[in-house]
Write a protein that holds these residues in place. Structure first.
Motif, PDB file in Angstrom:
ATOM      1  N   LEU A 209      10.173 -10.089  -2.638  1.00 17.05           N
ATOM      2  CA  LEU A 209       9.505 -10.243  -3.927  1.00 17.05           C
ATOM      3  C   LEU A 209      10.488 -10.700  -5.005  1.00 17.05           C
ATOM      4  O   LEU A 209      10.127 -11.483  -5.896  1.00 17.05           O
ATOM      5  N   SER A 210      11.736 -10.235  -4.935  1.00 19.80           N
ATOM      6  CA  SER A 210      12.748 -10.694  -5.887  1.00 19.80           C
ATOM      7  C   SER A 210      13.024 -12.180  -5.718  1.00 19.80           C
ATOM      8  O   SER A 210      13.234 -12.901  -6.699  1.00 19.80           O
ATOM      9  N   THR A 215      12.379 -17.718  -7.696  1.00 25.08           N
ATOM     10  CA  THR A 215      11.809 -19.067  -7.580  1.00 25.08           C
ATOM     11  C   THR A 215      10.858 -19.365  -8.730  1.00 25.08           C
ATOM     12  O   THR A 215      10.874 -20.464  -9.304  1.00 25.08           O
ATOM     13  N   ALA A 216      10.014 -18.382  -9.085  1.00 19.80           N
ATOM     14  CA  ALA A 216       9.093 -18.576 -10.203  1.00 19.80           C
ATOM     15  C   ALA A 216       9.847 -18.791 -11.511  1.00 19.80           C
ATOM     16  O   ALA A 216       9.435 -19.597 -12.355  1.00 19.80           O
ATOM     17  N   THR A 217      10.971 -18.087 -11.681  1.00 23.72           N
ATOM     18  CA  THR A 217      11.770 -18.278 -12.896  1.00 23.72           C
ATOM     19  C   THR A 217      12.329 -19.690 -12.963  1.00 23.72           C
ATOM     20  O   THR A 217      12.315 -20.334 -14.022  1.00 23.72           O
ATOM     21  N   ARG A 218      12.839 -20.189 -11.832  1.00 21.44           N
ATOM     22  CA  ARG A 218      13.364 -21.562 -11.827  1.00 21.44           C
ATOM     23  C   ARG A 218      12.262 -22.577 -12.110  1.00 21.44           C
ATOM     24  O   ARG A 218      12.488 -23.568 -12.819  1.00 21.44           O
ATOM     25  N   VAL A 219      11.075 -22.333 -11.578  1.00 19.74           N
ATOM     26  CA  VAL A 219       9.959 -23.251 -11.840  1.00 19.74           C
ATOM     27  C   VAL A 219       9.578 -23.217 -13.323  1.00 19.74           C
ATOM     28  O   VAL A 219       9.282 -24.258 -13.923  1.00 19.74           O
ATOM     29  N   SER A 220       9.581 -22.020 -13.927  1.00 18.99           N
ATOM     30  CA  SER A 220       9.199 -21.911 -15.341  1.00 18.99           C
ATOM     31  C   SER A 220      10.190 -22.604 -16.263  1.00 18.99           C
ATOM     32  O   SER A 220       9.845 -22.941 -17.391  1.00 18.99           O
ATOM     33  N   GLU A 221      11.418 -22.808 -15.807  1.00 22.56           N
ATOM     34  CA  GLU A 221      12.434 -23.474 -16.633  1.00 22.56           C
ATOM     35  C   GLU A 221      12.403 -24.989 -16.492  1.00 22.56           C
ATOM     36  O   GLU A 221      13.136 -25.692 -17.189  1.00 22.56           O
TER      37      GLU A 221
END
Length: 498
Positions: A209-210, A215-221
């Motif tokens: 999950l981490s 991955t979601a954080t990198r996509v949001s940036e």
């Protein structure tokens, strides 16, 4: 009254799971410990009550016939054969005889001394507590200040008196306290060990999950608004039978759909840009040809009917307007394609002076004012494009405001950037238009200036935004009735000594 401070709450899922695990274990340990203490206390108290039953009333009965020595004790050679042998009683056994609520005789078996000590000091409160014990033959707990807590049994005597016998609760309490201490230490160590081990276990369990969150954080940036977007690698897909595995699989599928949509959008944008560029480029020649033929026809020396002259003038004007629109579309297409601009020092102060001078000549019915710094402001960029930015902003203020409007152009430097603002006291930009004012072909249904001539295609401010963005700057709008301000921010450049 001071506000009550709340305890800090764990933020992350890992901290919450670990905290919940420790709390559940603490509640379980407390329940087990409490049950063990209550059970042990009840068991030992029951054993003590059984001992009281075995003692019976022979000790308090013997107190009435005991012979006291000089030290207040029963002599060792007096064995009390008439009513019982005190040498067979447990250490700490207490006996008392009460008559009419008053203690007439009392005694205590001391540790290491089989004889009864008849000189026990009882306070008035102790005597009241003994008198309050019901003579029902059942065990009761009494706190005696001289002897501590005792478990006593009161029974009616043969002479109208009350015989009380008791055993100390201190052994029971000592065993219970010992269990509480041991349980507290053991459970405390268990909680600490469980907290540490649980934190590592939860951390290990939530690693997939981490990775999904990373991955979601990198996509949001990523800048997803426009252009080609390269999404990061997918999150590791663990066992799909677990909840975390299903989340990771669903997230990866979502990223796949997003990537397909972005790819299709980018391809559509590229096709639209190529079409706009090609169409603009191809339209320049026929538009120029139509305009040239119209102007040539107007120069014919022979007599021409007024209607034909008027039609030719309109053809020339509209072809000129169409040519400007084609040039604007071609410029936007080139900027969208990332065509490099000139990078040289530009005296922005000089450009502002020239632009305001041209605006005064074009719009003499407006009041034009300047607010410039004492030192020249220099930026790095394309002189022609920056001049076009100023011209479009001033033309926008002139066309969309009524006669007599005051327009103020301010230039200043702040935080390593040049701030250029064009302010007017006109009616303002409608609120429904403001969010898309820098988009292409945006035109207000109700223009700020009611008598302003038509002809604008809604490309002027979009060119301003595109050129400023190509220079690494930004443009913004603040508008309300009586105060409209367009602000351009450009990074400062080094002054050339050439």
């Amino acid at each position: 009254m001071r506000p009550v401070r709340r305890l800090p709450r764990p933020r992350t899922l890992r901290a919450r799971l670990t905290f919940a695990l420790v709390i559940l274990l603490a509640v379980s340990c407390a329940a087990v410990g409490l049950a063990a203490v209550v059970e042990l206390n009840g068991f030992l108290t029951q054993r003590l009550d059984e001992q009281l039953t075995q003692v019976g009333t022979r000790f308090p009965e013997s107190l009435e016939h005991q012979v006291l020595g000089q030290d207040g004790r029963v002599p060792d050679d007096h064995d009390g054969d008439e009513h019982g042998d005190t040498r067979r009683l447990a250490t700490g056994t207490f006996g008392a005889r009460l008559l009419n609520g008053q203690v007439t005789n009392k005694g205590l078996i001391r540790s290491g001394d089989p004889s009864a000590d008849l000189g026990v000091d009882l306070t008035a409160r102790d005597q009241k507590r003994l008198a309050a014990v019901p003579a029902d033959g059942r065990p009761h707990t009494v706190e005696l200040s001289a002897l501590d807590d005792y478990r006593v049994v009161a029974t009616p005597g043969r002479d109208g008196d009350v015989l009380v016998v008791g055993l100390p609760l201190e052994p029971v309490q000592a065993a219970v306290h010992r269990l509480e201490l041991v349980a507290g230490i053991v459970f405390g160590l268990a909680l600490v060990a469980t907290g540490v081990a649980g934190a590592f276990w939860v951390r290990w369990s939530l690693r997939p999950l981490s990775r999904v969150a990373a991955t979601a954080t990198r996509v949001s940036e990523l800048p997803l608004a426009s252009g080609e977007v390269a999404l990061p690698p997918r999150a590791p897909d663990p066992d799909s039978r677990s909840e975390v595995g299903r989340v990771a699989a669903a997230f990866n599928r979502m990223l796949g759909h997003v990537e397909d949509a972005l790819t299709k959008r980018h391809a559509s944008e590229e096709r639209l840009r190529r079409f706009a560029a090609d169409a603009s480029h191809e339209l320049r020649t026929p538009v120029a040809s139509v305009r040239g033929h119209a102007e040539l026809a107007l120069l014919h020396p022979g007599p021409v009917p007024p209607e034909v002259t008027r039609a030719l003038e309109r053809i020339a004007a509209e072809s000129s307007r169409m040519g400007e629109m084609v040039d604007d579309l071609l410029l936007l297409a080139r900027l969208d394609a990332g065509r490099p601009l000139e990078r040289r020092p530009v005296d922005l102060t000089h450009l502002v002076l020239d632009a305001v001078t041209d605006a005064r000549a074009t719009g003499p019915d407006h009041r034009w004012t300047l607010d410039l710094p004492e030192e020249p402001v220099t930026v790095t960029g394309d002189t022609h494009r920056l001049q076009q930015v100023l011209a479009n902003l001033l033309a926008n203020a002139r066309v969309h405001t009524p006669v007599g409007t005051k327009v103020t152009v301010t230039l200043e430097t702040e935080d390593g950037s040049a701030h250029l603002s064009v302010h007017d006291d006109g009616p303002g930009v409608p609120e429904e238009v403001q969010p898309g004012v820098f988009e292409r072909f945006t035109r207000a249904e109700h223009r700020r200036r009611q008598d302003a001539p038509g002809g604008g295609a809604g490309l002027g401010l979009s060119i301003v935004a595109a050129v400023v963005e190509a220079h690494g700057g930004s443009v913004g709008l603040e508008s309300r009735p009586g105060a409209t301000t367009f602000t351009v921010r450009l990074p400062l450049g080094e002054v050339s000594n050439a």
